[in-house]
Design a protein around this motif. Sequence first.
Motif, PDB file in Angstrom:
ATOM      1  N   ASP A 183       0.818  -1.216   0.000  1.00  9.09           N
ATOM      2  CA  ASP A 183       0.000   0.000   0.000  1.00  9.09           C
ATOM      3  C   ASP A 183       0.851   1.264   0.000  1.00  9.09           C
ATOM      4  OD1 ASP A 183       0.938  -0.342   2.583  1.00  9.09           O
ATOM      5  OD2 ASP A 183      -0.904   0.334   3.538  1.00  9.09           O
ATOM      6  N   LYS A 184       2.172   1.105  -0.135  1.00  9.31           N
ATOM      7  CA  LYS A 184       3.081   2.262  -0.229  1.00  9.31           C
ATOM      8  C   LYS A 184       3.642   2.421  -1.639  1.00  9.31           C
ATOM      9  CE  LYS A 184       2.919   3.031   4.284  1.00  9.31           C
ATOM     10  NZ  LYS A 184       2.005   1.937   4.673  1.00  9.31           N
ATOM     11  N   SER A 185       3.496   1.400  -2.468  1.00 10.87           N
ATOM     12  CA  SER A 185       4.079   1.414  -3.809  1.00 10.87           C
ATOM     13  C   SER A 185       3.325   2.334  -4.756  1.00 10.87           C
ATOM     14  CB  SER A 185       4.075  -0.005  -4.394  1.00 10.87           C
ATOM     15  OG  SER A 185       4.843  -0.882  -3.621  1.00 10.87           O
ATOM     16  N   THR A 186       4.079   2.928  -5.678  1.00  6.64           N
ATOM     17  CA  THR A 186       3.459   3.713  -6.750  1.00  6.64           C
ATOM     18  C   THR A 186       4.065   3.363  -8.110  1.00  6.64           C
ATOM     19  OG1 THR A 186       4.993   5.539  -6.313  1.00  6.64           O
ATOM     20  CG2 THR A 186       2.815   5.675  -5.299  1.00  6.64           C
ATOM     21  N   ASP A 187       5.065   2.497  -8.125  1.00  9.55           N
ATOM     22  CA  ASP A 187       5.671   2.061  -9.380  1.00  9.55           C
ATOM     23  C   ASP A 187       5.330   0.588  -9.606  1.00  9.55           C
ATOM     24  OD1 ASP A 187       7.152   1.449 -11.586  1.00  9.55           O
ATOM     25  OD2 ASP A 187       9.085   2.084 -10.768  1.00  9.55           O
ATOM     26  N   PHE A 188       4.489   0.350 -10.603  1.00  3.50           N
ATOM     27  CA  PHE A 188       4.024  -1.006 -10.882  1.00  3.50           C
ATOM     28  C   PHE A 188       4.519  -1.511 -12.230  1.00  3.50           C
ATOM     29  CE2 PHE A 188       0.905   1.402  -8.414  1.00  3.50           C
ATOM     30  CZ  PHE A 188       0.884   0.655  -7.244  1.00  3.50           C
ATOM     31  N   THR A 189       5.518  -0.854 -12.777  1.00  7.92           N
ATOM     32  CA  THR A 189       6.015  -1.174 -14.113  1.00  7.92           C
ATOM     33  C   THR A 189       6.410  -2.639 -14.253  1.00  7.92           C
ATOM     34  OG1 THR A 189       6.850   1.090 -14.317  1.00  7.92           O
ATOM     35  CG2 THR A 189       7.632  -0.517 -15.925  1.00  7.92           C
ATOM     36  N   SER A 190       7.129  -3.150 -13.264  1.00  3.96           N
ATOM     37  CA  SER A 190       7.602  -4.531 -13.329  1.00  3.96           C
ATOM     38  C   SER A 190       6.435  -5.522 -13.352  1.00  3.96           C
ATOM     39  CB  SER A 190       8.519  -4.825 -12.141  1.00  3.96           C
ATOM     40  OG  SER A 190       8.957  -6.168 -12.169  1.00  3.96           O
ATOM     41  N   ILE A 191       5.500  -5.344 -12.429  1.00  4.04           N
ATOM     42  CA  ILE A 191       4.336  -6.237 -12.360  1.00  4.04           C
ATOM     43  C   ILE A 191       3.509  -6.145 -13.635  1.00  4.04           C
ATOM     44  CG2 ILE A 191       2.088  -6.574 -11.239  1.00  4.04           C
ATOM     45  CD1 ILE A 191       3.397  -5.910  -8.593  1.00  4.04           C
ATOM     46  N   VAL A 247      -3.149   2.810 -13.326  1.00  7.49           N
ATOM     47  CA  VAL A 247      -3.841   2.944 -14.617  1.00  7.49           C
ATOM     48  C   VAL A 247      -3.040   3.814 -15.586  1.00  7.49           C
ATOM     49  CG1 VAL A 247      -6.139   2.541 -13.641  1.00  7.49           C
ATOM     50  CG2 VAL A 247      -5.309   4.884 -13.871  1.00  7.49           C
ATOM     51  N   LYS A 248      -2.314   4.790 -15.069  1.00  5.40           N
ATOM     52  CA  LYS A 248      -1.457   5.613 -15.928  1.00  5.40           C
ATOM     53  C   LYS A 248      -0.349   4.757 -16.539  1.00  5.40           C
ATOM     54  CE  LYS A 248      -0.296   9.840 -14.800  1.00  5.40           C
ATOM     55  NZ  LYS A 248       0.216  11.004 -14.041  1.00  5.40           N
ATOM     56  N   GLN A 249       0.232   3.892 -15.719  1.00  8.82           N
ATOM     57  CA  GLN A 249       1.309   3.034 -16.197  1.00  8.82           C
ATOM     58  C   GLN A 249       0.782   1.964 -17.153  1.00  8.82           C
ATOM     59  OE1 GLN A 249       3.410   1.844 -12.529  1.00  8.82           O
ATOM     60  NE2 GLN A 249       3.227   3.984 -11.880  1.00  8.82           N
ATOM     61  N   MET A 250      -0.441   1.504 -16.916  1.00 11.64           N
ATOM     62  CA  MET A 250      -1.073   0.563 -17.844  1.00 11.64           C
ATOM     63  C   MET A 250      -1.213   1.209 -19.224  1.00 11.64           C
ATOM     64  SD  MET A 250      -4.024  -1.077 -15.370  1.00 11.64           S
ATOM     65  CE  MET A 250      -5.009  -1.690 -16.730  1.00 11.64           C
ATOM     66  N   GLN A 251      -1.656   2.452 -19.222  1.00  6.29           N
ATOM     67  CA  GLN A 251      -1.837   3.169 -20.487  1.00  6.29           C
ATOM     68  C   GLN A 251      -0.503   3.326 -21.207  1.00  6.29           C
ATOM     69  OE1 GLN A 251      -2.892   7.485 -20.531  1.00  6.29           O
ATOM     70  NE2 GLN A 251      -4.750   6.822 -21.589  1.00  6.29           N
ATOM     71  N   SER A 252       0.547   3.672 -20.460  1.00  4.58           N
ATOM     72  CA  SER A 252       1.877   3.849 -21.056  1.00  4.58           C
ATOM     73  C   SER A 252       2.411   2.551 -21.657  1.00  4.58           C
ATOM     74  CB  SER A 252       2.863   4.357 -20.000  1.00  4.58           C
ATOM     75  OG  SER A 252       2.484   5.620 -19.519  1.00  4.58           O
ATOM     76  N   LEU A 253       2.059   1.422 -21.051  1.00  2.00           N
ATOM     77  CA  LEU A 253       2.538   0.125 -21.510  1.00  2.00           C
ATOM     78  C   LEU A 253       1.635  -0.497 -22.574  1.00  2.00           C
ATOM     79  CD1 LEU A 253       3.601  -1.351 -18.045  1.00  2.00           C
ATOM     80  CD2 LEU A 253       5.137  -0.800 -19.940  1.00  2.00           C
ATOM     81  N   ALA A 260      -4.951  10.051 -11.756  1.00  2.00           N
ATOM     82  CA  ALA A 260      -4.764   9.309 -13.005  1.00  2.00           C
ATOM     83  C   ALA A 260      -4.608  10.248 -14.198  1.00  2.00           C
ATOM     84  CB  ALA A 260      -5.933   8.360 -13.226  1.00  2.00           C
ATOM     85  N   GLY A 261      -4.907  11.514 -13.983  1.00  2.00           N
ATOM     86  CA  GLY A 261      -4.782  12.485 -15.064  1.00  2.00           C
ATOM     87  C   GLY A 261      -5.994  12.571 -15.955  1.00  2.00           C
ATOM     88  N   GLY A 262      -7.126  12.086 -15.444  1.00  2.00           N
ATOM     89  CA  GLY A 262      -8.377  12.220 -16.187  1.00  2.00           C
ATOM     90  C   GLY A 262      -8.568  11.161 -17.252  1.00  2.00           C
ATOM     91  N   LYS A 263      -7.880  11.295 -18.369  1.00  2.00           N
ATOM     92  CA  LYS A 263      -8.071  10.414 -19.512  1.00  2.00           C
ATOM     93  C   LYS A 263      -7.779   8.956 -19.182  1.00  2.00           C
ATOM     94  CE  LYS A 263      -6.872   9.879 -24.410  1.00  2.00           C
ATOM     95  NZ  LYS A 263      -6.043  10.380 -25.530  1.00  2.00           N
ATOM     96  N   ALA A 264      -6.713   8.718 -18.441  1.00  5.09           N
ATOM     97  CA  ALA A 264      -6.338   7.339 -18.099  1.00  5.09           C
ATOM     98  C   ALA A 264      -7.364   6.673 -17.192  1.00  5.09           C
ATOM     99  CB  ALA A 264      -4.966   7.319 -17.431  1.00  5.09           C
ATOM    100  N   ALA A 265      -8.156   7.476 -16.486  1.00  6.32           N
ATOM    101  CA  ALA A 265      -9.156   6.924 -15.570  1.00  6.32           C
ATOM    102  C   ALA A 265     -10.413   6.445 -16.284  1.00  6.32           C
ATOM    103  CB  ALA A 265      -9.534   7.972 -14.525  1.00  6.32           C
ATOM    104  N   GLU A 266     -10.623   6.897 -17.510  1.00  5.89           N
ATOM    105  CA  GLU A 266     -11.857   6.593 -18.240  1.00  5.89           C
ATOM    106  C   GLU A 266     -12.080   5.093 -18.402  1.00  5.89           C
ATOM    107  OE1 GLU A 266     -14.455   8.528 -19.754  1.00  5.89           O
ATOM    108  OE2 GLU A 266     -13.630   9.978 -18.325  1.00  5.89           O
ATOM    109  N   GLY A 267     -13.309   4.681 -18.114  1.00  4.90           N
ATOM    110  CA  GLY A 267     -13.728   3.310 -18.375  1.00  4.90           C
ATOM    111  C   GLY A 267     -13.493   2.322 -17.259  1.00  4.90           C
ATOM    112  N   HIS A 268     -12.783   2.728 -16.210  1.00  7.41           N
ATOM    113  CA  HIS A 268     -12.487   1.795 -15.128  1.00  7.41           C
ATOM    114  C   HIS A 268     -13.656   1.699 -14.139  1.00  7.41           C
ATOM    115  CE1 HIS A 268      -8.522   1.201 -16.703  1.00  7.41           C
ATOM    116  NE2 HIS A 268      -8.268   2.506 -16.661  1.00  7.41           N
TER     117      HIS A 268
END
Length: 376
Positions: A204-212, A237-243, A264-272
């Motif tokens: 619950d402290k992580s903010t980098d999920f790139t590896s997972i 969700v931002k990192q999901m979008q980037s990947l 999430a920056g708005g756009k990346a949050a859409e649809g979740h």
Amino acid sequence: MKHTASTVITSAFVLGTLSLVSQAETIVKLGFGSPLTGPQAHYGKDNLNGVQLAVEELNVKGLTIAGQKVKFQIVSEDDQADPRAGTQVAQKLVDQKVNAVLGHFNSGVTIPASKLYSEAGIPELAVATNPQYLKQGFKSAFRLVGNDALLGKVLGEYAVKTLKAKNIVVVDDRTAYGQGLADEFEKAVKTNGGTVSRREFTTDKSTDFTSILTSLKANKPEVLFYGGADAQGAPMVKQMQSLGISAKIMGGDMLNTDQFIELAGGKAAEGHFSAVSGAPIDRQPGGPAFEKKYKQRYKQDVVLFAPQFYDAAYLVAEAMKKANSVEPAKYLPALQKINYAGVTGQFQFDNNGEPKNAPVTIYQVKNGKWTVVAVK
């Protein structure tokens, strides 16, 4: 009739004493615990706002119990969303001899803290959703919303039956809330004929999920269930979008905030998707009126559970009125048998302290707002 000076003084003393007696107040301490600092502070401050609003109203109404006017006071503590800090907070509230506890918010805090309240005989009303909270069998413990078994069941069924997702992955933050909800979701997916192809965890402290996420991308998931809070769900969700991962995130009530959309920056949050215990505020019996006065009082929108915490204060007051006592041991039986029309709905508890009426609302982010898509 002739009065002596001593008679007049004595009469004045008696009258003054009677006046002081008539003005005597019984102080009722409402213990409160939630995260008031850190990344989950917005939840905790919202909870406290709900309690404060109720206490202000109750004190204006001027309840009389056992022949004395009652004044409610909030004894507020910051549990930091941390189990260790939470037990320290619980002990402080017990030592201060609070008449009730409104909280906690996080399951991981509530579960160990509830043992201390039970030993002290202090009723506790919490929004913690992990089933283990009430499986401990403490008769002083009550849940204000539906539990994770219910939330997970609704979300899992929705993912398989409505979204028709064939490939589902699950990530949780290892907290009692996040892991517990993820377990129930996975169970419901399988019950409804679906498959969870991968299960991962973070903190619950992580903010980098790139590896997972990079690892999960190979599974080509259609739904990624995340058991955790908005402070982690949003960067995910931002990192999901980037990947280039097109999966929809699903989660519980802690994702259902404006902060999730903003981070999430708005756009990346859409649809979740997210699911929240309880009806949408505009469909709650007293929801619209509560929302209006909440905005007038605090100049902000309701974050999540302020209405439930508001109801919690009134539930305690109602039980005290019925028992004609503010003593926990005397009003607890009245709380167990309560039938009260609150802002969020009709409150009745079963023998385990679970609410008898517990709808679940599923939301989806549409055009930058959490929008109701189903009420189960």
